[in-house]
Write a protein that holds these residues in place. Structure first.
Motif, mmCIF file in Angstrom:
data_model
loop_
_atom_site.group_PDB
_atom_site.id
_atom_site.type_symbol
_atom_site.label_atom_id
_atom_site.label_comp_id
_atom_site.label_asym_id
_atom_site.label_seq_id
_atom_site.Cartn_x
_atom_site.Cartn_y
_atom_site.Cartn_z
ATOM 1 N N ALA A 124 -65.069 -10.839 7.629
ATOM 2 C CA ALA A 124 -66.297 -11.141 8.013
ATOM 3 C C ALA A 124 -66.575 -12.491 8.712
ATOM 4 N N ALA A 125 -65.762 -13.490 8.222
ATOM 5 C CA ALA A 125 -65.725 -14.784 8.821
ATOM 6 C C ALA A 125 -64.309 -15.614 8.216
ATOM 7 N N VAL A 126 -64.107 -16.570 8.922
ATOM 8 C CA VAL A 126 -62.925 -17.375 8.489
ATOM 9 C C VAL A 126 -63.076 -18.898 8.574
ATOM 10 N N GLY A 127 -63.054 -19.713 7.380
ATOM 11 C CA GLY A 127 -63.371 -21.037 7.363
ATOM 12 C C GLY A 127 -62.222 -22.001 6.779
ATOM 13 N N PHE A 128 -62.466 -23.090 6.690
ATOM 14 C CA PHE A 128 -61.148 -24.128 6.468
ATOM 15 C C PHE A 128 -61.941 -25.127 5.422
ATOM 16 N N GLU A 129 -61.388 -25.324 4.252
ATOM 17 C CA GLU A 129 -62.092 -26.010 3.183
ATOM 18 C C GLU A 129 -61.102 -27.523 3.187
ATOM 19 N N GLY A 130 -59.938 -27.386 4.027
ATOM 20 C CA GLY A 130 -59.115 -28.504 4.011
ATOM 21 C C GLY A 130 -59.316 -29.362 5.291
ATOM 22 N N ASP A 131 -58.339 -30.284 5.351
ATOM 23 C CA ASP A 131 -58.362 -31.336 6.351
ATOM 24 C C ASP A 131 -57.495 -30.544 7.780
ATOM 25 N N THR A 132 -57.977 -31.040 8.830
ATOM 26 C CA THR A 132 -57.311 -30.624 9.982
ATOM 27 C C THR A 132 -56.495 -31.969 10.517
ATOM 28 N N THR A 133 -55.079 -31.499 10.945
ATOM 29 C CA THR A 133 -54.286 -32.605 11.195
ATOM 30 C C THR A 133 -53.960 -32.310 12.567
ATOM 31 N N ASP A 134 -54.067 -33.473 13.548
ATOM 32 C CA ASP A 134 -53.512 -33.138 14.981
ATOM 33 C C ASP A 134 -52.237 -33.992 15.206
ATOM 34 N N TYR A 135 -51.250 -33.159 15.367
ATOM 35 C CA TYR A 135 -49.849 -33.605 15.374
ATOM 36 C C TYR A 135 -49.488 -34.104 16.951
ATOM 37 N N GLY A 136 -50.456 -33.955 17.852
ATOM 38 C CA GLY A 136 -50.218 -33.979 19.354
ATOM 39 C C GLY A 136 -49.275 -32.997 19.830
ATOM 40 N N GLY A 137 -49.889 -31.833 20.501
ATOM 41 C CA GLY A 137 -49.190 -30.678 20.944
ATOM 42 C C GLY A 137 -49.684 -29.692 19.948
ATOM 43 N N PHE A 138 -50.062 -29.710 18.842
ATOM 44 C CA PHE A 138 -50.437 -28.550 17.822
ATOM 45 C C PHE A 138 -51.238 -29.172 16.753
ATOM 46 N N ARG A 139 -52.220 -28.415 16.189
ATOM 47 C CA ARG A 139 -52.868 -28.995 14.786
ATOM 48 C C ARG A 139 -52.726 -27.833 13.680
ATOM 49 N N VAL A 140 -52.885 -28.326 12.453
ATOM 50 C CA VAL A 140 -52.805 -27.742 11.277
ATOM 51 C C VAL A 140 -54.203 -27.604 10.741
ATOM 52 N N ARG A 141 -54.744 -26.599 10.661
ATOM 53 C CA ARG A 141 -55.947 -26.486 9.663
ATOM 54 C C ARG A 141 -55.552 -25.861 8.305
ATOM 55 N N VAL A 145 -60.111 -20.091 4.345
ATOM 56 C CA VAL A 145 -60.815 -19.202 3.407
ATOM 57 C C VAL A 145 -61.325 -18.074 4.079
ATOM 58 N N VAL A 146 -61.115 -16.738 3.953
ATOM 59 C CA VAL A 146 -61.464 -15.658 4.538
ATOM 60 C C VAL A 146 -62.410 -14.860 3.717
ATOM 61 N N THR A 147 -63.465 -14.683 4.508
ATOM 62 C CA THR A 147 -64.753 -13.733 3.787
ATOM 63 C C THR A 147 -64.315 -12.439 4.069
ATOM 64 N N LEU A 148 -64.073 -11.350 2.941
ATOM 65 C CA LEU A 148 -63.898 -10.140 3.236
ATOM 66 C C LEU A 148 -65.178 -9.285 2.951
ATOM 67 N N GLU A 155 -69.355 -8.802 0.029
ATOM 68 C CA GLU A 155 -68.374 -9.857 0.343
ATOM 69 C C GLU A 155 -67.925 -10.729 -0.602
ATOM 70 N N ARG A 156 -66.698 -11.024 -0.507
ATOM 71 C CA ARG A 156 -65.934 -12.008 -1.291
ATOM 72 C C ARG A 156 -65.167 -12.884 -0.502
ATOM 73 N N GLN A 157 -65.025 -14.072 -0.874
ATOM 74 C CA GLN A 157 -63.972 -14.903 -0.379
ATOM 75 C C GLN A 157 -62.775 -14.909 -0.920
ATOM 76 N N SER A 158 -61.709 -15.122 0.009
ATOM 77 C CA SER A 158 -60.315 -14.968 -0.655
ATOM 78 C C SER A 158 -59.498 -15.715 0.288
ATOM 79 N N ARG A 159 -58.238 -16.159 -0.249
ATOM 80 C CA ARG A 159 -57.152 -17.049 0.091
ATOM 81 C C ARG A 159 -56.130 -16.350 0.498
#
Length: 179
Positions: A124-141, A145-148, A155-159
């Motif tokens: 149903a949805a995707v979100g991020f509860e943690g930091d996003t880090t830009d490494y120059g060329g790519f980023r890691v989120r 959290v996936v809402t199923l 609906e329930r949230q799942s990791r």
């Protein structure tokens, strides 16, 4: 013959060598236009990745799930050179860090697959509860959290996975580690 041509241009034989090397080097390298590294099997969005993970889990296809995550080659070529852990003073090798990350990711993936309830769940949805880090060329989120949504509309949230890597407008699972 060569000496005559070079002398007309004002270049000596030794002065022409660097010029020839520069021209040939530029032609071979495309004047610095190397093909940019890309993530294989990457998808267009975190939602598309989450849907593919749900499909792989529902089908019990661990190989498809592994293909949705960065592999050893991508980690070595793309990720490792930009990580703080790659600095020489850290005294870590990419092989050591990859083996640790991949081992933990595989353990989390197997545990997730073992407890997966089966078919009938949709993203149903995707979100991020943690930091996003830009490494120059790519980023890691982090902390995805996936809402199923089940067939009854509940609906329930799942990791389902821990983090994603985004590069060039494409997304993959960085790791299945959920912490």
């Amino acid at each position: 013959m060569i000496r005559g041509r070079l002398s007309r241009t004002g270049l000596s034989r030794t002065g022409a060598r660097p010029l020839v090397a520069w021209v040939l080097g530029g032609a071979l390298l495309g004047f610095g236009c190397r093909p940019q590294a890309r993530l294989s099997h990457a998808l267009e969005s975190p939602e598309a990745v989450a849907r593919a993970v749900v499909e792989g889990l529902s089908a019990g296809d661990l190989n498809a799930l592994r293909a949705l995550a960065i592999d050893e080659s991508e980690f070595r070529r793309i990720v490792w050179p930009r990580l703080p852990a790659s600095r020489p003073e850290r005294n870590l090798t990419w092989e050591y860090v990859w083996k640790d990350l991949n081992g933990k990711s595989e353990a989390h993936l197997r545990a997730l697959a073992a407890k997966w309830p089966g078919r009938g769940l949709q993203v149903a949805a995707v979100g991020f509860e943690g930091d996003t880090t830009d490494y120059g060329g790519f980023r890691v989120r982090r902390k995805t959290v996936v809402t199923l949504r089940d067939v009854q509309g509940q609906e329930r949230q799942s990791r389902l996975f821990g983090s994603t890597i985004e590069m060039g407008g494409r997304v993959k699972v960085f790791s299945y580690v959920v912490d």
